[in-house]
Design an enzyme around this catalytic site. Structure first.
Site, PDB file in Angstrom:
ATOM      1  N   HIS A 185     -28.422  60.899 -12.411  1.00 26.74           N
ATOM      2  CA  HIS A 185     -28.598  59.852 -13.423  1.00 26.74           C
ATOM      3  C   HIS A 185     -28.670  58.453 -12.818  1.00 26.74           C
ATOM      4  CE1 HIS A 185     -24.188  59.483 -13.202  1.00 26.74           C
ATOM      5  NE2 HIS A 185     -24.318  58.307 -13.764  1.00 26.74           N
ATOM      6  N   LYS A 189     -30.904  54.407 -13.743  1.00 27.39           N
ATOM      7  CA  LYS A 189     -30.314  53.075 -13.964  1.00 27.39           C
ATOM      8  C   LYS A 189     -31.381  52.002 -13.746  1.00 27.39           C
ATOM      9  CE  LYS A 189     -25.603  54.447 -12.805  1.00 27.39           C
ATOM     10  NZ  LYS A 189     -24.734  54.184 -13.935  1.00 27.39           N
ATOM     11  N   GLU A 223     -15.334  52.719  -8.334  1.00 25.67           N
ATOM     12  CA  GLU A 223     -14.945  53.033  -9.717  1.00 25.67           C
ATOM     13  C   GLU A 223     -13.461  52.757  -9.872  1.00 25.67           C
ATOM     14  OE1 GLU A 223     -17.148  56.589 -11.523  1.00 25.67           O
ATOM     15  OE2 GLU A 223     -16.645  57.241  -9.513  1.00 25.67           O
ATOM     16  N   HIS A 247     -25.784  60.522  -5.582  1.00 25.41           N
ATOM     17  CA  HIS A 247     -26.044  59.160  -6.065  1.00 25.41           C
ATOM     18  C   HIS A 247     -26.249  58.160  -4.917  1.00 25.41           C
ATOM     19  CE1 HIS A 247     -25.024  60.879  -9.814  1.00 25.41           C
ATOM     20  NE2 HIS A 247     -23.728  60.654  -9.813  1.00 25.41           N
ATOM     21  N   LYS A 347     -12.764  56.478  -6.149  1.00 24.62           N
ATOM     22  CA  LYS A 347     -12.124  56.384  -7.462  1.00 24.62           C
ATOM     23  C   LYS A 347     -10.924  55.455  -7.319  1.00 24.62           C
ATOM     24  CE  LYS A 347     -14.309  59.987  -9.523  1.00 24.62           C
ATOM     25  NZ  LYS A 347     -15.367  59.661 -10.483  1.00 24.62           N
TER      26      LYS A 347
END
Ligand code: BG6
Length: 496
Positions: A185, A189, A223, A247, A347
């Site tokens: 995905h 973007k 993130e 990604h 993360k």
């Protein structure tokens, strides 16, 4: 049923089947994106959405679920009508991924009375269930007609090189490559697509985009969130498989690729594959110098205390799964030879921020004596991907005054005008699936070469299970990540 007219290539599908329709991905990403497309009037009247899931539900239960899931999105009174129209598209098929009988029920649901049977199958499910669904679709003939029905596979595509190849063999036994949409995905973007335009529509940029002018490239996807309720998947995957193989590697290819002869799916993907093939393989003995992994301990983010990774729900208390990974790659081609690409993702970092940072070389000559060369910082070009989509250039200007001193000026540009909104990546990609445009989807050789690149790291870490460095939640990762840099004047760029 397809007839001669509806069978023509290019006609849009009329059924969109979501496997795992009530799962996290579908609830948080697919349903909102489909709803937004409905709102934008992008669907044909005859498109129906079929939810395939395990609950003992009927269609009314499903529409109740979808209505609740879209509560916030559809809250404006003007959207009520859109929501009502959207909900009439849904049908529910109860089924088990492993049970061929469930697929017969799906066939029965899709076929009767419909003028067209072109279907998209979206696998929003655990990777462990991919093969069962693919085989059962074939068993009941839903892989046909080959030119029409499409299958969308979420990442991760395999869990290493070998398993990706096996999965691909199974897929290709039953579906043609033209039917397969491997989704990443990040490619949907806006800023990532903007990179194509930025690089190839501006004469200003392209001449500088190479080893003569660029010192190094950093790609950061930070993130602040943790692993939510995904321990079952994440504790096995880790950041290398979850983010870097797909990604971040995709971002790298878009930054580094040559201009394609046309913006067509295969032309674009040919160029991306060339980049991946040119990445210098990492020898086993060099893994330490090229890659760093780490796991978060407890810490503080935005004023809230968060637990360590090992204390997250359903994570093994002695897990050494990495929640942070940083790696260095060299692309051995004429454009990039000698320019390190530093990639990192984690993360529980201080904030959600994804950015491509390009550092240019020092100017070769010291003209400005009052500002010694060492203190003249190099130019940077920063492309922010999220949360804001923007670009910043850092260039030197003269400080006002009698002396010839310089200072850094930041030129900022948001990609959006104030009255514009960012589309969610899934909206773009789902529309592409429906319209049959595969440019922003991964061809198998891309996935395969990306696995080849990271496979040595993966193998090394799989064996080396004694110890993993840690970083506090809310920090920018472990100090070890600094050891990847080739020279002392290279540092991670955390902020815009
Ligand atoms: C997913 C990963 O593919 O991408 C997640 O599995 C990650 O772990 C997510 O959080 C990030 O995507 P986005 O669009 O929210 O930045």
């Amino acid at each position: 049923m397809d007839d001669a007219t509806t069978n023509q290539p290019g006609r849009l599908p009329c059924s969109f089947v979501i496997f795992g329709a009530t799962g996290d991905l579908s609830t948080h990403k697919l349903l909102p994106a489909l709803f937004n497309l409905e709102n934008a009037g992008r669907f044909e009247d005859d498109l129906s959405i079929v939810a395939f899931a395990r609950h003992d539900w009927v269609t009314d239960d499903l529409t109740g679920y979808v209505r609740a899931a879209l509560k916030d999105k559809a809250s404006q009174p003007s959207r009520q009508g859109v929501l009502d129209r959207f909900l009439t598209r849904f049908r529910y098929v109860r089924g088990d991924f492993n049970d061929v009988e469930s697929y017969r029920a799906l066939v029965a649901d899709l076929a009767p009375g419909l003028a067209c049977s072109r279907t998209v199958f979206y696998l929003a499910i655990r990777p462990a269930d991919f093969v069962a669904v693919i085989k059962n679709l074939k068993a009941v003939g839903l892989n046909e007609p080959r030119g029409m029905n499409r299958i969308v596979i979420e990442k991760p595509f395999g869990e290493d090189l070998e398993s990706a190849q096996v999965l691909n063999r199974v897929l290709h036994q039953h579906f043609d490559e033209e039917q397969i949409y491997r989704i990443d995905h990040f490619l949907g973007k806006e800023t990532v697509q903007n990179l194509f335009v930025f690089r190839f529509a501006n004469t200003l940029i392209e001449p500088l985009w190479n080893r003569n002018f660029i010192d190094h490239v950093q790609i950061t996807v930070a993130e602040s969130g943790g692993i939510e309720k995904r321990a079952g998947y994440y504790d096995h995957a880790g950041a290398l498989r979850d983010m870097l193989q797909n990604h971040l590697m995709q971002l790298l290819t878009v930054v580094a690729m040559e201009p394609p002869p046309a913006l067509e799916a295969d032309a674009l993907r040919d160029e991306k594959v060339k980049v991946l093939r040119s990445i210098r393989p990492i020898a086993k003995r060099a893994v330490h110098a090229h890659a760093v992994r780490a796991q978060y301990t407890h810490g503080n983010i935005d004023g809230s205390t968060v637990v360590s990774y090992q204390q997250e729900e359903n994570v093994e208390p002695d897990s050494i799964t990495e929640t942070f990974v940083a790696a260095k790659f060299y692309i051995d081609n004429w454009r990039w030879r000698g320019v390190p690409f530093y990639l990192r993702t984690g993360k529980r970092m201080p904030k959600q921020h994804s950015m491509i940072a390009i550092r240019f070389r020092h100017p070769p000559q010291q003209l400005f004596r009052e500002t010694p060369l060492e203190s003249i910082t190099p130019n940077w070009m920063l492309l922010s991907i999220q949360p804001e989509e923007s670009m910043r250039m850092e260039i030197h200007v003269k400080q006002p005054g009698l002396n010839m001193n310089t200072r850094v000026m930041q030129m900022n540009a948001s990609f959006l005008r104030t009255d514009e909104q960012i589309l969610d990546a899934y909206e773009t990609l789902l529309l592409d699936v429906i319209e049959g445009d595969r440019s922003l989807f991964i061809r198998f050789d891309e996935a395969e070469w990306a696995w080849r690149v990271i496979d040595p790291i993966l193998k090394f870490w799989t064996v080396d299970r004694e110890y993993i460095p840690t970083y506090s939640a809310g920090s920018w990762g472990p100090a070890e990540a600094n050891r990847l840099f080739d020279s002392d004047d290279q540092v991670w760029r955390n902020e815009l």
